[in-house]
Motif scaffolding. Sequence first.
Motif, PDB file in Angstrom:
ATOM      1  N   ALA A 182       0.853  -1.182   0.000  1.00 21.47           N
ATOM      2  CA  ALA A 182       0.000   0.000   0.000  1.00 21.47           C
ATOM      3  C   ALA A 182       0.887   1.229   0.000  1.00 21.47           C
ATOM      4  CB  ALA A 182      -0.904  -0.003   1.249  1.00 21.47           C
ATOM      5  N   VAL A 183       0.362   2.335  -0.504  1.00 23.70           N
ATOM      6  CA  VAL A 183       1.175   3.539  -0.613  1.00 23.70           C
ATOM      7  C   VAL A 183       1.637   4.019   0.751  1.00 23.70           C
ATOM      8  CG1 VAL A 183       1.133   5.956  -1.352  1.00 23.70           C
ATOM      9  CG2 VAL A 183       0.040   4.214  -2.747  1.00 23.70           C
ATOM     10  N   ASN A 184       0.814   3.868   1.778  1.00 28.62           N
ATOM     11  CA  ASN A 184       1.181   4.367   3.094  1.00 28.62           C
ATOM     12  C   ASN A 184       1.818   3.292   3.962  1.00 28.62           C
ATOM     13  OD1 ASN A 184      -1.007   2.757   3.450  1.00 28.62           O
ATOM     14  ND2 ASN A 184      -2.081   4.121   4.853  1.00 28.62           N
ATOM     15  N   MET A 185       2.238   2.193   3.345  1.00 30.79           N
ATOM     16  CA  MET A 185       2.747   1.082   4.141  1.00 30.79           C
ATOM     17  C   MET A 185       4.247   1.214   4.374  1.00 30.79           C
ATOM     18  SD  MET A 185       2.707  -2.970   3.262  1.00 30.79           S
ATOM     19  CE  MET A 185       3.500  -4.166   4.340  1.00 30.79           C
ATOM     20  N   ILE A 186       4.673   1.048   5.604  1.00 30.14           N
ATOM     21  CA  ILE A 186       6.083   0.948   5.944  1.00 30.14           C
ATOM     22  C   ILE A 186       6.308  -0.480   6.384  1.00 30.14           C
ATOM     23  CG2 ILE A 186       7.917   1.781   7.436  1.00 30.14           C
ATOM     24  CD1 ILE A 186       6.264   4.338   7.793  1.00 30.14           C
ATOM     25  N   ARG A 187       7.129  -1.206   5.649  1.00 27.04           N
ATOM     26  CA  ARG A 187       7.292  -2.618   5.942  1.00 27.04           C
ATOM     27  C   ARG A 187       8.528  -2.870   6.790  1.00 27.04           C
ATOM     28  NH1 ARG A 187      11.425  -4.603   2.894  1.00 27.04           N
ATOM     29  NH2 ARG A 187      11.871  -3.641   0.877  1.00 27.04           N
ATOM     30  N   GLU A 188       8.556  -4.026   7.417  1.00 30.02           N
ATOM     31  CA  GLU A 188       9.727  -4.444   8.153  1.00 30.02           C
ATOM     32  C   GLU A 188      10.873  -4.701   7.186  1.00 30.02           C
ATOM     33  OE1 GLU A 188      10.021  -4.666  11.365  1.00 30.02           O
ATOM     34  OE2 GLU A 188       7.956  -4.469  12.025  1.00 30.02           O
ATOM     35  N   VAL A 189      12.098  -4.523   7.663  1.00 30.06           N
ATOM     36  CA  VAL A 189      13.260  -4.859   6.848  1.00 30.06           C
ATOM     37  C   VAL A 189      13.288  -6.366   6.647  1.00 30.06           C
ATOM     38  CG1 VAL A 189      15.766  -4.823   6.720  1.00 30.06           C
ATOM     39  CG2 VAL A 189      14.553  -2.904   7.730  1.00 30.06           C
ATOM     40  N   GLU A 190      13.455  -6.788   5.392  1.00 29.40           N
ATOM     41  CA  GLU A 190      13.500  -8.208   5.080  1.00 29.40           C
ATOM     42  C   GLU A 190      14.936  -8.620   4.828  1.00 29.40           C
ATOM     43  OE1 GLU A 190      10.995  -8.326   1.713  1.00 29.40           O
ATOM     44  OE2 GLU A 190       9.138  -8.062   2.857  1.00 29.40           O
ATOM     45  N   ILE A 191      15.187  -9.927   4.956  1.00 26.11           N
ATOM     46  CA  ILE A 191      16.546 -10.417   4.771  1.00 26.11           C
ATOM     47  C   ILE A 191      17.055 -10.104   3.380  1.00 26.11           C
ATOM     48  CG2 ILE A 191      15.896 -12.727   3.996  1.00 26.11           C
ATOM     49  CD1 ILE A 191      18.758 -11.921   6.408  1.00 26.11           C
ATOM     50  N   GLY A 192      16.166 -10.056   2.399  1.00 26.71           N
ATOM     51  CA  GLY A 192      16.581  -9.732   1.040  1.00 26.71           C
ATOM     52  C   GLY A 192      17.135  -8.329   0.917  1.00 26.71           C
ATOM     53  N   VAL A 230      16.239 -22.093   3.649  1.00 26.94           N
ATOM     54  CA  VAL A 230      16.472 -22.065   5.090  1.00 26.94           C
ATOM     55  C   VAL A 230      15.756 -20.885   5.759  1.00 26.94           C
ATOM     56  CG1 VAL A 230      18.564 -20.634   4.995  1.00 26.94           C
ATOM     57  CG2 VAL A 230      18.312 -22.332   6.810  1.00 26.94           C
ATOM     58  N   ILE A 231      15.405 -19.852   4.980  1.00 25.58           N
ATOM     59  CA  ILE A 231      14.806 -18.653   5.573  1.00 25.58           C
ATOM     60  C   ILE A 231      13.458 -18.934   6.247  1.00 25.58           C
ATOM     61  CG2 ILE A 231      14.095 -16.279   5.163  1.00 25.58           C
ATOM     62  CD1 ILE A 231      17.075 -16.784   4.791  1.00 25.58           C
ATOM     63  N   PRO A 232      12.502 -19.593   5.573  1.00 29.29           N
ATOM     64  CA  PRO A 232      11.242 -19.895   6.263  1.00 29.29           C
ATOM     65  C   PRO A 232      11.452 -20.756   7.514  1.00 29.29           C
ATOM     66  CG  PRO A 232      11.006 -20.236   3.896  1.00 29.29           C
ATOM     67  CD  PRO A 232      12.463 -20.027   4.161  1.00 29.29           C
TER      68      PRO A 232
END
Length: 638
Positions: A256-266, A464-466
């Motif tokens: 979403a435009v207003n979404m701030i997501r968590e930092v992902e391993i990627g 291994v990530i999941p």
Amino acid sequence: MVNDLVVWLLARNRRTKQLTMMVADSFIVIFAAWLAFSIRLSSIHEPNFPQLVMILAGPVIAIPLFYGFGLYRSLIRYVGEHAIWSAFKAVGLTALLWGVLAFMIRAYGVEGLPRSVLVLFWLLTLIMVISSRFLARWFLLLQTDSPRPQRHIIIYGAGEAARQISASLKSDNPRLSVLHVVEDPNLQGSLMGGDAVYLADDVTELIKRYDIKDAIVTLRTASNIKRVKVVETLRKQGVKVRILPAFADIADGKHAVNMIREVEIGDLLGREMVTPDKQLMAANTSGKVVMVTGGGGTIGSELCRQAASLGAAKLVLMETSEFALYQVINELGLQAEMEIVPVLGSVNDSSLVRRVIREHKVQTVFHAAAYKHVTLVQANSFEGVRNNALGTLSVASAVYDTDAEVLVLISTDKAVCPSSVMGASKRIAELIVQDFAARAKLDKPEKTFCAVRFGNVIGSSGSVIPLFRRQIRNGGPLTITHPQATRYFMSIEEAAQLVIQAGSIARPENQTQENRGNIFILDMGEPVRIMDMAVKLIELSNLTVCDEDNPDGDIAIKEIGLRPGEKLHEVLLESVEPPHPTIHPKISVALEPPPEQLDLEQLYRDLDSVIAAQDHDRLMDLLASVTARNRQVEPAKS
């Protein structure tokens, strides 16, 4: 007493609060009209009858307009910049209609309103209406908020996105203090929406001074390497980091435009995705009938999404898992208007594969169906070899004997010097594709057969990530095979795009003498230590590693040893000769001809008979004999 009045008003229903605001606005309009006359005449004005009618008519005109422009829909405690624009329009129209009324009165010969009063009325009403709302908001928060220490947060960046996030955060929590951090010295010491702007060099001092626990990174146009550096710097200071999605992801509807997501391993792999070549992406997909085997798997489903977005004429999905097939066709049905054909069946059913290709006039086949989990295939060797090797033989034969144009095999780095049944079965699959490619060059040069070899994709079912994420949710420990074990990683989207482009490079019209070969290698960057990835995932979850240096940590890491068939390190290239570059910077060609003195026709017959007899020892001997021929030279470092 005032506090009691505020508490009483807050306890009323919404209609009562709206009526209260309407009454207050009525007094504001009346007062503004009277004050406009007083300023114009430079005295405390006593209106005559026509002027009194004009003054009292002000609320009659204004209140319906204020309501229509939404001034009573916003909650006072959340009033913001949008209220200023709404008030500007509502008051402007009110003044205009008020002037029309004055003109009508004047038309009857009654002097009611000097022209300058109209301008003063508009200006005074606008100032008072806007000020009243922000003063009420301030007073309301002052009376109702319990005293608590001010909290600080860092927003890394000073662009428009950073400004909007700051405004949104402060509207939800007025006691929140935002510190903008930038790398441009020219912005140091300036203000952005009332927030101070600091240099990135001061970030460590800011975190300590204000005891900052949270940060948002808004560098959406920066390179991934740059974001990695920023996130690592903040994370090492014990700060929880969130990241704003890239513009491309927002446009694709992934966030979403207003979404701030968590930092992902990627975000921390430090890999830069190369913009896909549109011509290479379209050559085997756009306007084509595309078939994906294993279409419900991680890579298979992403290939389906990419093919759909590239405008494939029809998409045929073959999958053994009913649930996986149901999920992917429902997802694709929401985003694509193309015809989608679900085929529930196995690639080992050669008659089914041929019938589907002929019936739907398939032109391009992406063969992603395979068992990829090393330990599971090791424990189920017959089914693993049947599916991975003989299944590939079934698909390749069908493509060769029908009007299909292209077969692209999804291979793996575990096929290089294989130490497991899974790796050996995928190496045989590569040999099968090479065999049919050699046949096609002689008898059917219009056909293309190739394999694309790469390592792990982040988030795939066998990755291994999941597993690490589940173990973190369960409180640990995280299990690793060896502290020095390394693997190659890339994103699912990048892998699928490169597979599609490699298939286009393999087409006869794109082949060159220097580029000959049928096994394509994807540039996976540098291998990643699994131990380092485990530590990063723990820290990204705002937890700490429990070890000798930190016995009170949250999550432990446990070494369980290499399991049967697993390697300490993987490589991507078999030959000592380095791979040849192609027109794509992330795709190269491995010049690995099939081993000499290997009778592939006899190999097919032997595999079939061994699996039918369920002779485990003979199967192991057969796999060993095939892979031994691949070890006539030391593997090259990729």
